[in-house]
Design an enzyme around this catalytic site. Sequence first.
Site: not given
Ligand code: ADP
Length: 214
Positions: A13, A88, A127, A160, A171
């Site tokens: 994404k 999410r 990654r 990361r 996740r």
């Molecule tokens: P990925 O989708 O690759 O796991 P992101 O960078 O989108 O990584 O998100 C990393 C972390 O940030 C998530 O595992 C969560 O803890 C938090 N996070 C991101 N977006 C949201 C959201 N919309 N609601 C709740 N937590 C979020």
Amino acid sequence: MKIVFLGAPGSGKGTQAQRLVADFSMVQISTGDLLREAVAAGTELGRRAKQAMDAGELVSDEIVLGMIRDRLQKPDVDGGFILDGFPRNLSQAHSLESMLAELGKRLDAAVLLDVDFDILMKRLTGRRTCSKTGKLLNVYFSPQAELDACGAAGGELIQRADDNEETIGNRLDVYRQQTEPLIAYFEQAGLLRTVAGAGDMDAVYARIKGVLGL
Ligand code: ADP
């Protein structure tokens, strides 16, 4: 255009959103990036978010919705935006719907990047970011010469904080349980556009532009 990007962690994404932003006048709104910035800046919000992020759990809706509400009120979103990593869960999706209605805006599409589980695992566990150049690499997929170039430039390949195996498993579980129901939600709203997210990044990007008519 106003778009939501849907997809599991590792589905690409962020990468694809950056490409759309570079080619069209849209801004990328990544809740993951906004949260990581808050953590790095050591703000109160960042401190509250960090524990959930490190465990691969969702940060509370209250924190994330506050961030999105602020962001959607900045004037630069008027040229169009891509929501990356938000909503999410269903409650965030309903809140987004009412926020946009208040602002007099409507989504044009929800793009789902569809990628098989085994590829997701390799993308996430492999990654790395080069500490010197900031380049995003993958120990399974990047050419050896590109991986070596980071060391040659005096950098190190950094993982990361939430890209370790245990957090990744969590996740992906959270995605299945809380985020996947959004596929049906956006389908019912007539907004869902599904794109095969495996394979070459350029090919995926071409498919995305195709479904968006760009
Ligand atoms: P990925 O989708 O690759 O796991 P992101 O960078 O989108 O990584 O998100 C990393 C972390 O940030 C998530 O595992 C969560 O803890 C938090 N996070 C991101 N977006 C949201 C959201 N919309 N609601 C709740 N937590 C979020």
